[in-house]
Design an enzyme around this catalytic site. Structure first.
Site, PDB file in Angstrom:
ATOM      1  N   ASP A   1      -4.593   3.320   5.945  1.00 22.34           N
ATOM      2  CA  ASP A   1      -5.214   2.064   5.545  1.00 22.34           C
ATOM      3  C   ASP A   1      -6.640   2.274   5.024  1.00 22.34           C
ATOM      4  OD1 ASP A   1      -5.957  -0.878   5.654  1.00 22.34           O
ATOM      5  OD2 ASP A   1      -3.993  -0.962   6.616  1.00 22.34           O
TER       6      ASP A   1
ATOM      7  N   HIS B   1      -9.258  -4.033   7.889  1.00 18.27           N
ATOM      8  CA  HIS B   1      -7.802  -4.123   7.935  1.00 18.27           C
ATOM      9  C   HIS B   1      -7.160  -3.055   8.816  1.00 18.27           C
ATOM     10  CE1 HIS B   1      -3.746  -4.167   5.903  1.00 18.27           C
ATOM     11  NE2 HIS B   1      -3.948  -5.443   6.099  1.00 18.27           N
TER      12      HIS B   1
ATOM     13  N   SER C   1       1.210  -7.680   6.817  1.00 14.89           N
ATOM     14  CA  SER C   1       0.327  -6.615   7.299  1.00 14.89           C
ATOM     15  C   SER C   1       0.259  -6.581   8.806  1.00 14.89           C
ATOM     16  CB  SER C   1      -1.100  -6.869   6.827  1.00 14.89           C
ATOM     17  OG  SER C   1      -1.263  -6.415   5.540  1.00 14.89           O
TER      18      SER C   1
END
Ligand SMILES: *[C@@H]1O[C@H](CO)[C@@H](O)[C@H](O)[C@H]1NC(C)=O
Ligand SMILES: *[C@@H]1O[C@H](CO)[C@@H](O)[C@H](O)[C@H]1NC(C)=O
Ligand SMILES: *[C@@H]1O[C@H](CO)[C@@H](O)[C@H](O)[C@H]1NC(C)=O
Ligand SMILES: *[C@@H]1O[C@H](CO)[C@@H](O)[C@H](O)[C@H]1NC(C)=O
Ligand SMILES: *[C@@H]1O[C@H](CO)[C@@H](O)[C@H](O)[C@H]1NC(C)=O
Ligand SMILES: [Ca+2]
Ligand SMILES: [Ca+2]
Ligand SMILES: [Ca+2]
Length: 713
Positions: free
Chosen positions: A167, A208, A386
């Site tokens: 990520d 994230h 996600s």
């Protein structure tokens, strides 16, 4: 009395009705219907000779009186089950009650409840956000969680397993990450250093990866934020999304530290704008294939990918080559009501779904957060598919703890066998092997309890086999809906004998279609059983004029079915603008297509037998006992080639990669040509007039990996 109380007892734990609930939770005791902790009995009564419905309540009163207790009524909806309490102020350890109940002719079984209270207590974490982590234990909408607490109670927490989050970085210094952080599995491909710490910059919000990592392995009971699904596992980070991403970087990421990292959690993919058709490029594809062959000592890296967030744009995950790949576990999302949220994408290659955010009034995922910029180290607002993929990755870690030698295909099989059907409003269909699948929900909801119990008893499936049809050249016009172009290919028993497939896993179709407006084309595959898969959905926004060039669609919907028989492709043109729908508008042509079957020599009967075994394992008996199936040691994979990265070495790697690819394609052709012209197939194909020539199209199966050895599949 010895064995029968236990299953019921466990059932009670999860069918908790309001009176029971208020009893378990360690809060100041409220007046009836609850009792004081440790002072209650659960009894099941039966009338025997007296058949009057209405008198069960009275019977409970009578039994209570005889045992020196008082009845607090029926437990929820459980007919015949009553909660009896000690009368306040009396001797706590009155032994008479147990003996009286033992001897009572109307008591089927009974149990003093304090034992239940103690087993529950092990799950009381002091993390302030644990109570709002509904996806782990939903007290509001019962059943709308991943059912993991029973797994944790058996001390299965992902110990010994490493999950890597590929990520935008991982803030491993956070209180909830640091104790579980694996520096050995981590890397930073954006800055070429071993530390995946996210970078702060004015434009991006690189939180994230940290959020995803928290969902997997946030540290429990540290009075900080939340708890991860596999909180006993290690979590690593590969920073790759914070900057321009190249094919070679992706390839490196997918195999990075692949003897350390067991599960790769990838919550990203091509643009979800409803008009992109893209996937891993040659090096990324080769790396995925190499990962499943050589990762985890040859048992195969587990790649978990999110299905995508393009729901609003009518996007479909079969146009996303990561989701579509047979090497990945494709995970979609459902909201807290078990419904497909507005952003989620559907497709025929989706394996399963798990929880994430939904409409505004529904809760999002509570997890760790970075503490840089405006972050606090904790968030209640992680959203989208996600957030679903890391939950799945965490569940896979739990499976790998109980059975470390599960292969990448075993994991996909187990998901297929155990996912549960929930939302009955969607397009469920049951295939020829009895598996239910929906384009929206895959095989259904992931359930940690079911996954782990099955993993424990799962024997490795036979090696992967594949069957490739020749490239079928058609050059046929695609008619306008409701007409359709129907093309078929028969796979014979002789074909399958050669390939070694008896039952199916993934089925893939590679097409080349020209069309002035790509989004108009709809492609459906029909398996021999009659099971249909919408492998290429129409997309209103896809105005691309180039069509598809050797794009591979795939489906899992024929999983477990017998491979032999006729496969049909139905292609139609949905003209969006024309009200009349005249044939003259149809301008698309199907140039060529090719069918690829993946599966194994597992017999159809064995598929059915395994289904039965799976259901038999659900009692938890195998988790409780010392039961274990021996694991082979795995392959000795040579250590990774560590390349000190500079821009130049990257370029060289890219060139080498392309060279290797060309070599392998050439080699492939050499291998396949004689096979294609072999007896039987060649003859019947020629008779059909469909077989023209073998295309050197990209073939994942037979491609030589770029790095290291493998004499696998
Ligand atoms: C969590 O910590 C508390 C003390 O803060 C302790 O009483 C409890 O047993 C711990 N729970 C678990 C599951 O370890
Ligand atoms: C959830 O897990 C419990 C064990 O903790 C099990 O008894 C129950 O059947 C599971 N529920 C489902 C729907 O699988
Ligand atoms: C739980 O599992 C861990 C890791 O396998 C082990 O170290 C620990 O002793 C176990 N605890 C219990 C109570 O069995
Ligand atoms: C394929 O099989 C179907 C039914 O199984 C049959 O009707 C058809 O004639 C076969 N086609 C060819 C080309 O053999
Ligand atoms: C597990 O195995 C050990 C040693 O082999 C034995 O002492 C123990 O009683 C077994 N436990 C169960 C639950 O069977
Ligand atoms: Ca760094
Ligand atoms: Ca915590
Ligand atoms: Ca997408």
């Amino acid at each position: 009395m010895a064995s029968s109380p236990f299953p019921l007892f466990t059932a009670l734990l999860f069918l908790t009705s309001p009176p029971l609930l208020s009893f378990f939770i360690l809060e100041p005791p409220t007046p009836p219907p609850s009792c004081e902790p440790g002072r209650s009995w659960v009894v099941q009564l039966s009338h025997n000779s007296e058949p009057h419905e209405s008198s069960l309540d009275e019977l409970a009163e009578r039994v209570a009186l005889e045992a020196g207790l008082e009845s607090h009524g029926q437990i929820g909806q459980l007919h015949g089950h009553y909660l009896l309490c000690h009368v306040a102020g009396e001797d706590e350890n009155a032994p008479g009650a147990g003996r009286t109940l033992d001897a009572h002719p109307h008591v089927v079984w009974h149990k003093q409840e304090n034992i239940l209270r103690r087993s529950k207590r092990s799950l009381v974490f002091n993390d302030p956000k644990y109570p709002s982590q509904w996806h782990l234990h939903n007290d509001v909408r019962l059943g709308m969680d991943i059912n993991v607490t029973g797994v944790w109670e058996r001390n299965i927490t992902g110990a010994g397993v490493t999950v890597v989050v590929v990520d935008d970085g991982l803030q491993h210094t956070l209180e909830d990450i640091q104790p579980n952080y694996s520096p050995e599995g981590s890397y930073d491909l954006n800055s070429n250093d071993p530390d995946p710490m996210p970078h702060l910059d004015s434009h991006s919000d690189n939180h994230h990866g940290t959020r995803c990592a928290g969902e997997i392995a946030a540290v429990p009971n540290n009075s900080f934020c939340a708890v991860g699904v596999a909180y006993g596992s290690k979590v690593a980070g590969i920073r790759v999304l914070d900057g321009p991403l190249t094919d070679s970087m992706e390839a490196v990421a997918f195999n990075k530290h692949y003897q350390v990292n067991d599960v790769y959690s990838c919550s990203w993919g091509p643009d979800d704008d409803g008009r992109t058709v893209d996937g891993p490029h040659p090096l990324g594809q080769a790396a995925l294939q190499h990962g499943v062959a050589a990762g985890r000592k040859g048992f195969g890296s587990i790649f978990v990918v999110a299905s995508g967030n393009g729901g609003l744009y009518n996007d479909n995950c079969n146009y996303d080559g990561y989701a579509n790949s047979i090497y990945t576990v494709t995970v979609g999302a459902v909201d807290e009501n078990g419904k497909m949220p507005f952003y989620a994408e559907e497709c025929a290659s989706m394996l399963a779904v798990t929880f994430s955010s939904g409409g505004r009034q529904l809760r999002s995922i509570v997890t760790s957060d970075w503490s840089l910029q405006h972050g606090t180290g904790c968030t209640e607002g992680h959203t989208g598919t996600s957030a679903a993929a890391p939950l799945a990755a965490g569940m896979v870690a739990l499976m790998l703890q109980v059975r470390p030698c599960l292969t990448w295909r075993d994991v996909q099989h187990i998901i297929t066998y155990t996912a549960t059907q929930y939302d009955t409003d969607v397009d469920w269909e049951t295939n020829g092997a009895g598996f239910h699948h929906s384009h929206k929900h895959g095989f259904g909801l992931l359930n940690a309890w079911r996954l782990v119990n099955t993993a424990k008893v799962w024997e490795t499936v036979p090696v992967l086999a594949s069957y490739h049809s020749p490239v079928l050249r058609e050059g046929e016009i695609i008619p306008a809906f409701p007409k359709k172009l129907i093309l078929s290919w028969n796979v014979t028993a002789v074909d399958l004998k050669q390939s070694g497939i008896k039952t199916l896993e993934h089925v893939a179709v590679t097409v080349t279609i020209t069309h002035p407006r790509r989004g108009n084309v709809e492609t459906v595959l029909v398996c021999p059983s009659g099971m249909t898969s919408l492998i290429g959905a129409k997309r209103a926004l896809d105005t691309d004029t180039t069509g598809f060039t050797d794009w591979t669609f795939s489906t899992v919907r024929c999983w477990g079915e017998q491979a032999v028989g006729q496969y049909s492709l139905h292609v139609t043109d949905h003209i969006f603008s024309s009200p009349s729908g005249e044939d003259s508008f149809s301008l698309g042509t199907l140039k060529r297509w090719k069918l690829t079957l993946y599966g194994s020599e597992m017999s159809f009967q064995e598929v059915l037998d395994r289904k039965r075994l799976v259901e038999e394992s659900m009692s938890g008996q195998f988790l409780n006992s010392n039961f274990s199936i021996p694991c082979p040691p795995g392959l000795d994979i040579p250590p990774e080639v560590e390349i000190p990265f500079t821009f130049n070495t990257l370029k060289i790697l890219l060139l080498l990669g392309c060279f290797a690819l060309c070599c392998s394609l050439y080699y492939m052709l050499e291998l396949m040509l004689p096979h294609l012209h072999g007896p039987g197939r060649g003859a019947s194909a020629a008779k059909d007039g469909q077989f023209l020539e073998m295309q050197p199209d990209i073939d994942l199966e037979a491609k030589t990996p770029l790095i290291g050895n493998d004499d696998d599949t």
